[in-house]
Design a protein around this motif. Structure first.
Motif, PDB file in Angstrom:
ATOM      1  N   LEU A  67     -12.658  -0.974   3.065  1.00 48.88           N
ATOM      2  CA  LEU A  67     -11.427  -0.745   3.820  1.00 48.88           C
ATOM      3  C   LEU A  67     -11.292  -1.816   4.874  1.00 48.88           C
ATOM      4  O   LEU A  67     -12.276  -2.216   5.506  1.00 48.88           O
ATOM      5  N   ALA A  68     -10.075  -2.307   5.039  1.00 50.76           N
ATOM      6  CA  ALA A  68      -9.761  -3.258   6.110  1.00 50.76           C
ATOM      7  C   ALA A  68      -8.643  -2.673   6.962  1.00 50.76           C
ATOM      8  O   ALA A  68      -7.812  -1.899   6.483  1.00 50.76           O
ATOM      9  N   CYS A  69      -8.635  -3.052   8.228  1.00 48.16           N
ATOM     10  CA  CYS A  69      -7.541  -2.678   9.120  1.00 48.16           C
ATOM     11  C   CYS A  69      -7.096  -3.925   9.857  1.00 48.16           C
ATOM     12  O   CYS A  69      -7.929  -4.633  10.445  1.00 48.16           O
ATOM     13  N   THR A  70      -5.814  -4.202   9.799  1.00 51.19           N
ATOM     14  CA  THR A  70      -5.266  -5.355  10.500  1.00 51.19           C
ATOM     15  C   THR A  70      -4.156  -4.911  11.439  1.00 51.19           C
ATOM     16  O   THR A  70      -3.591  -3.824  11.295  1.00 51.19           O
ATOM     17  N   GLU A  71      -3.863  -5.752  12.414  1.00 50.28           N
ATOM     18  CA  GLU A  71      -2.920  -5.387  13.467  1.00 50.28           C
ATOM     19  C   GLU A  71      -1.492  -5.310  12.932  1.00 50.28           C
ATOM     20  O   GLU A  71      -1.049  -6.163  12.175  1.00 50.28           O
ATOM     21  N   GLU A  72      -0.806  -4.266  13.331  1.00 49.15           N
ATOM     22  CA  GLU A  72       0.597  -4.036  12.923  1.00 49.15           C
ATOM     23  C   GLU A  72       1.506  -5.004  13.664  1.00 49.15           C
ATOM     24  O   GLU A  72       1.542  -5.031  14.892  1.00 49.15           O
ATOM     25  N   HIS A  73       2.253  -5.810  12.896  1.00 49.94           N
ATOM     26  CA  HIS A  73       3.207  -6.759  13.480  1.00 49.94           C
ATOM     27  C   HIS A  73       4.646  -6.445  13.084  1.00 49.94           C
ATOM     28  O   HIS A  73       5.554  -7.184  13.467  1.00 49.94           O
ATOM     29  N   GLY A  74       4.841  -5.369  12.337  1.00 42.13           N
ATOM     30  CA  GLY A  74       6.177  -5.066  11.852  1.00 42.13           C
ATOM     31  C   GLY A  74       6.885  -3.961  12.607  1.00 42.13           C
ATOM     32  O   GLY A  74       7.991  -3.563  12.231  1.00 42.13           O
ATOM     33  N   GLY A  75       6.256  -3.427  13.632  1.00 46.86           N
ATOM     34  CA  GLY A  75       6.893  -2.389  14.431  1.00 46.86           C
ATOM     35  C   GLY A  75       6.768  -0.987  13.866  1.00 46.86           C
ATOM     36  O   GLY A  75       7.422  -0.062  14.350  1.00 46.86           O
ATOM     37  N   GLY A  76       5.945  -0.802  12.858  1.00 46.49           N
ATOM     38  CA  GLY A  76       5.785   0.523  12.256  1.00 46.49           C
ATOM     39  C   GLY A  76       4.637   1.307  12.862  1.00 46.49           C
ATOM     40  O   GLY A  76       3.959   0.855  13.794  1.00 46.49           O
ATOM     41  N   HIS A  77       4.404   2.500  12.314  1.00 43.20           N
ATOM     42  CA  HIS A  77       3.328   3.367  12.798  1.00 43.20           C
ATOM     43  C   HIS A  77       2.653   4.023  11.597  1.00 43.20           C
ATOM     44  O   HIS A  77       3.317   4.605  10.744  1.00 43.20           O
ATOM     45  N   GLY A  78       1.344   3.903  11.541  1.00 46.04           N
ATOM     46  CA  GLY A  78       0.583   4.546  10.475  1.00 46.04           C
ATOM     47  C   GLY A  78       0.933   4.016   9.097  1.00 46.04           C
ATOM     48  O   GLY A  78       0.990   4.780   8.131  1.00 46.04           O
ATOM     49  N   ARG A  79       1.136   2.714   8.991  1.00 43.70           N
ATOM     50  CA  ARG A  79       1.626   2.162   7.721  1.00 43.70           C
ATOM     51  C   ARG A  79       0.487   1.680   6.816  1.00 43.70           C
ATOM     52  O   ARG A  79      -0.658   1.540   7.213  1.00 43.70           O
ATOM     53  N   PHE A  80       0.900   1.395   5.599  1.00 41.55           N
ATOM     54  CA  PHE A  80       0.017   0.976   4.516  1.00 41.55           C
ATOM     55  C   PHE A  80       0.241  -0.503   4.251  1.00 41.55           C
ATOM     56  O   PHE A  80       1.388  -0.954   4.151  1.00 41.55           O
ATOM     57  N   HIS A  81      -0.841  -1.268   4.142  1.00 41.22           N
ATOM     58  CA  HIS A  81      -0.709  -2.695   3.840  1.00 41.22           C
ATOM     59  C   HIS A  81      -0.871  -2.951   2.347  1.00 41.22           C
ATOM     60  O   HIS A  81       0.022  -3.493   1.712  1.00 41.22           O
ATOM     61  N   HIS A  82      -2.013  -2.544   1.758  1.00 42.38           N
ATOM     62  CA  HIS A  82      -2.160  -2.700   0.309  1.00 42.38           C
ATOM     63  C   HIS A  82      -3.361  -1.936  -0.224  1.00 42.38           C
ATOM     64  O   HIS A  82      -4.249  -1.525   0.527  1.00 42.38           O
ATOM     65  N   VAL A  83      -3.374  -1.762  -1.543  1.00 46.19           N
ATOM     66  CA  VAL A  83      -4.529  -1.236  -2.269  1.00 46.19           C
ATOM     67  C   VAL A  83      -4.959  -2.298  -3.266  1.00 46.19           C
ATOM     68  O   VAL A  83      -4.122  -3.052  -3.792  1.00 46.19           O
ATOM     69  N   THR A  84      -6.266  -2.386  -3.507  1.00 43.79           N
ATOM     70  CA  THR A  84      -6.822  -3.461  -4.324  1.00 43.79           C
ATOM     71  C   THR A  84      -7.745  -2.916  -5.404  1.00 43.79           C
ATOM     72  O   THR A  84      -8.603  -2.074  -5.133  1.00 43.79           O
ATOM     73  N   TYR A  85      -7.566  -3.440  -6.612  1.00 40.82           N
ATOM     74  CA  TYR A  85      -8.499  -3.192  -7.710  1.00 40.82           C
ATOM     75  C   TYR A  85      -9.202  -4.498  -8.064  1.00 40.82           C
ATOM     76  O   TYR A  85      -8.641  -5.587  -7.889  1.00 40.82           O
ATOM     77  N   ALA A  86     -10.430  -4.387  -8.570  1.00 40.96           N
ATOM     78  CA  ALA A  86     -11.258  -5.550  -8.845  1.00 40.96           C
ATOM     79  C   ALA A  86     -11.288  -5.898 -10.325  1.00 40.96           C
ATOM     80  O   ALA A  86     -11.303  -5.020 -11.190  1.00 40.96           O
TER      81      ALA A  86
END
Length: 319
Positions: free
Chosen positions: A204-223
């Motif tokens: 799991l990664a967490c990056t800083e929100e720059h879009g003005g949202g709250h509790g948002r989803f960035h992406h899901v990844t498969y290998a």
């Protein structure tokens, strides 16, 4: 150094919301190459061909997009009890016990400070292939089906938060996660953290929100198994009219070879090849990247595109 906590075994599944259910399901099965394990209510349960559990992605019909919940499997019933006790003793919001769903038994739910819902569970339903899906080698979860991009397994997800430090404290307290790599901005804030609960580099990664949202989803990844799988997937996405956001290329942080696309509802989805890199050192020291480091771009100089910092789901409503 505090004693490591290994109560949590691995990332189990991610629930993704979609307001274009049929189109999203077609993407994840026919194009992306996950297999449908079952459907119940407004949800489809999907898995990659070597995921051992019944599902690793729960795709749910909804009025919007984003993440429904993030699920981790613990290492034992006793480990679940220890984690529940630690979470209940913390200041984080407790939702409580659920009866589970098609893929697992009862689970304990709680929230991070930004509204992302997490759950922990032990009892699971292992995928049982029928004759048509039974692999030739008994140590594989199912047969390689060569449908679409055909990723091998769930790898990780990325969440957005206004305060990455607060999210880091949540992950350490509630899941016993270790931070393998992080970004320290010039202003002193954490711009991103990469977490693991086992010997993978991160789940799991967490990056800083720059879009003005709250509790948002960035992406899901498969290998995938190799980089060539991702190059082939790029052509598959191109032929099917899928929006390719960035890549194929190589990340500087964590060193993964990547390709990012948007599925029909707008959720970001990644294919990645993490190679053989593992965190085996029990006293691993967190790798810190500076703002200057990140301005150099990805591993081979590709600059990170603007939408990667601003696009998340659900979209931010503009007045």
């Amino acid at each position: 150094m505090s004693e490591p906590i290994f109560d949590v075994a691995h990332l189990g599944h991610v629930e993704v919301y979609t307001d274009r259910f049929e189109e999203s399901l077609d993407f994840f099965t026919r194009v992306y190459g996950l297999k449908l394990s079952g459907q119940e209510g407004g949800s489809a349960y999907l898995r990659a061909w070597d995921d051992y559990e019944f599902h690793s992605l729960k795709l749910t019909r909804h009025s919007t997009t984003g993440v429904g919940h993030i699920a981790y499997r613990v290492s034992s019933p006793e480990a679940l009890a220890r984690r529940v006790k630690a979470i209940e003793a913390s200041d984080y919001k407790v939702i409580g016990w659920t009866e589970g769903d098609l893929g697992h038994g009862k689970s304990f739910r709680f929230e991070d400070p930004f509204g992302h819902v997490f759950e922990l569970y032990w009892e699971t339903r292992r995928y049982a292939p029928d004759e048509a899906d039974r692999p030739a080698l008994k140590n594989m979860a199912s047969r390689f089906h060569a449908q679409g991009a055909s990723p091998r397994r769930l790898d990780h997800l990325n969440l957005l938060a206004a305060d990455v430090t607060a999210f880091r404290d949540f992950m350490v307290t509630c899941l016993g996660s270790r931070v393998t790599e992080q970004i320290r901005l010039d202003n002193g804030r954490l711009g991103g953290c990469w977490f693991t609960v086992n010997n993978k580099t991160y789940d799991l990664a967490c990056t800083e929100e720059h879009g003005g949202g709250h509790g948002r989803f960035h992406h899901v990844t498969y290998a995938t198994d190799q980089r060539e799988d991702i190059l082939r997937a790029a052509d598959i996405f191109l032929e099917n009219g899928v929006h390719i956001e960035t890549g194929p290329h190589k990340h500087a942080i964590q060193g993964t070879f990547f390709l990012y696309v948007w599925e029909p509802a707008g959720n970001r989805v990644e294919l990645a090849n993490a190679g053989a890199r593992l965190i085996l050192a029990p006293d691993w020291q967190t790798v810190t990247w500076t703002e200057t480091d990140r301005k150099k771009g990805q591993a081979w100089g590709l600059k990170t595109i603007d939408t990667f910092h601003t696009h998340g789901t659900p979209p931010v409503r503009k007045d």
